[in-house]
Design a protein around this motif. Structure first.
Motif, PDB file in Angstrom:
ATOM      1  N   CYS A  84       7.465   9.801   8.085  1.00 13.38           N
ATOM      2  CA  CYS A  84       6.178  10.485   7.989  1.00 13.38           C
ATOM      3  C   CYS A  84       6.276  11.779   8.792  1.00 13.38           C
ATOM      4  N   ALA A  85       5.364  12.682   8.557  1.00 13.69           N
ATOM      5  CA  ALA A  85       5.496  14.036   9.098  1.00 13.69           C
ATOM      6  C   ALA A  85       5.313  14.094  10.609  1.00 13.69           C
ATOM      7  N   GLU A  86       4.511  13.193  11.171  1.00 15.05           N
ATOM      8  CA  GLU A  86       4.181  13.248  12.594  1.00 15.05           C
ATOM      9  C   GLU A  86       4.367  11.871  13.228  1.00 15.05           C
ATOM     10  N   GLY A 107       4.014   8.059   4.157  1.00 14.14           N
ATOM     11  CA  GLY A 107       3.489   9.399   3.947  1.00 14.14           C
ATOM     12  C   GLY A 107       2.243   9.468   3.092  1.00 14.14           C
ATOM     13  N   VAL A 108       1.623   8.331   2.799  1.00 12.70           N
ATOM     14  CA  VAL A 108       0.388   8.352   2.004  1.00 12.70           C
ATOM     15  C   VAL A 108      -0.659   9.236   2.665  1.00 12.70           C
ATOM     16  N   LEU A 109      -0.773   9.135   3.986  1.00 16.10           N
ATOM     17  CA  LEU A 109      -1.798   9.914   4.690  1.00 16.10           C
ATOM     18  C   LEU A 109      -1.412  11.385   4.804  1.00 16.10           C
ATOM     19  N   SER A 119       0.857   0.222   8.524  1.00 20.09           N
ATOM     20  CA  SER A 119       2.187   0.790   8.744  1.00 20.09           C
ATOM     21  C   SER A 119       2.792   1.287   7.438  1.00 20.09           C
ATOM     22  N   HIS A 120       2.570   0.558   6.352  1.00 24.72           N
ATOM     23  CA  HIS A 120       3.024   1.032   5.037  1.00 24.72           C
ATOM     24  C   HIS A 120       2.374   2.374   4.703  1.00 24.72           C
ATOM     25  N   LEU A 121       1.074   2.485   4.951  1.00 21.09           N
ATOM     26  CA  LEU A 121       0.375   3.738   4.666  1.00 21.09           C
ATOM     27  C   LEU A 121       0.926   4.889   5.498  1.00 21.09           C
ATOM     28  N   LEU A 158       0.812  -1.214   0.000  1.00 20.07           N
ATOM     29  CA  LEU A 158       0.000   0.000   0.000  1.00 20.07           C
ATOM     30  C   LEU A 158       0.845   1.262   0.000  1.00 20.07           C
ATOM     31  N   SER A 159       2.147   1.133   0.242  1.00 20.33           N
ATOM     32  CA  SER A 159       3.070   2.270   0.137  1.00 20.33           C
ATOM     33  C   SER A 159       3.615   2.453  -1.268  1.00 20.33           C
TER      34      SER A 159
END
Length: 356
Positions: A272-274, A233-235, A227-229, A175-176
């Motif tokens: 990821c950003a956060e 950074g997909v989200l 975890s891939h999502l 999914l990443s």
């Protein structure tokens, strides 16, 4: 059905239209499409290897005993009445993903699945909404299939697994995978809901006994896929994406502190950003976690407004009494009503004729 467009006057729960977001059907036309196709027997052999002979021997009679519940609309409505469910969002059995199919066959599969689910919705438009299918193994076809489900067939979104084999023997589609970016973007643009429902596990023979292929594999696959999502950074890139994880998101929501720790101390995980745990508030999860304590823990981890009712009906690893199990958790009444149907209504999962 008792209820109004606002989801506030249903009779079964003192005011809330009860929405089961995780319920399955078998679409006979899909099996007609794949019958005799090259690759089907190889996939069946792989499934047998993954399940093990003992579990495979149980699966056949279990499905046969539930076939009317999976295909007969009248029986489905009877089951819903017995469970206190006003609305089902029906999705194909994950066994109908057929991610082994080539591009031409995959197109026939998703068209048959989408129209089969749409026919259920059309037959009882006040009782049903639905999810279609997309060919995760063919990233370049995902947007076309999503548009078919949502724009042409009027469904609420689509159901996907946690990964798929790569096209033509290429790399696995996680999914990443960057190849999925147009799909995520289009789903967000449409406001389509994506139901993450794993089927199959790459651990293969390690889980081929005691039905570990389901009891361990499903929650593990959910944790890996989510975890891939999150870490890819997909989200971050698609903040409007609406993704519901079946089986309560598996092992991730209540053990995500380990992911947070990795994000803080490992540069290779600081992607990821956060904090990873913050993304739980950007996802949704169904209530199918099997015990009152587990449901309370899920609500504590993600918030009641991120949990929807799910039964996995009518399979044996699902439950026939999702409302009673929700009540057994002893949640705050407002939180209970959010899970019973309020959150699903906010996601646009009520039947279209009930949406205000």
């Amino acid at each position: 059905m008792s209820g109004t467009t606002s989801g506030t006057t249903g009779g079964t729960t003192g005011g809330t239209v009860v929405v089961d977001v995780h319920a399955h059907a078998i679409v006979p036309e899909v099996e007609m499409v794949v019958a005799g196709a090259a690759g089907l027997e190889a996939q069946r052999a792989l499934d047998l290897r993954r399940y093990g002979r003992e579990s495979a021997a149980v699966n056949g009679p279990m499905i046969a005993a539930r076939m009317r519940r999976l295909t007969d609309l009248g029986v489905r409505l009877e089951d819903m009445a017995a469970a206190g469910v006003d609305v089902q969002v029906v999705s194909p059995s994950p066994s109908q993903y057929h991610y082994w199919a080539d591009a031409d066959l995959a197109r026939h599969v998703w068209r048959a699945a989408n129209r089969g689910i749409a026919a259920i919705v059309d037959a009882e438009p006040l009782r049903f909404n639905g999810f279609g299918l997309v060919p995760l193994q063919h990233p370049d076809l995902l947007v076309e299939a999503l548009d078919d489900a949502v724009e042409l067939c009027g469904l609420a979104g689509v159901e996907i697994s946690s990964y798929a084999p790569g096209p033509d023997g290429g790399r696995t589609v996680e999914l990443s995978d960057p190849r999925l970016e147009p799909f995520w973007a289009r789903a967000a643009e449409l406001g389509a809901v994506v139901l993450l429902h794993p089927f199959g596990c790459s651990l293969d023979e390690r889980l081929d006994r005691f039905y570990l292929s389901n009891t361990v594999a499903q929650p593990a696959e959910n944790a890996v896929a989510l975890s891939h999502l999150i870490f890819s950074g997909v989200l971050d890139r698609h903040p409007r994406l609406r993704l519901v994880a079946a089986h309560g998101g598996g092992y991730l929501p209540t053990y995500i502190g380990r992911s947070d720790h990795a994000w803080e101390v490992r540069p290779d995980a600081h992607t990821c950003a956060e904090l990873p745990s913050s993304y739980l508030r950007r996802l949704w999860f169904d209530s199918l976690v099997h015990t009152p304590a587990a449901l309370r823990a899920l609500v504590a981890a993600v918030g009641a407004d991120r949990v929807v009712l799910g039964s996995d009906a009518p399979f044996d690893m699902g439950v026939d009494d999702p409302v009673a199990r929700l009540d057994a958790a002893g949640l705050d009444p407002a939180d209970r009503d959010r899970i019973a149907g309020g959150t699903a209504a906010g996601l646009g999962l009520l039947p279209r004729k009930l949406q205000s």
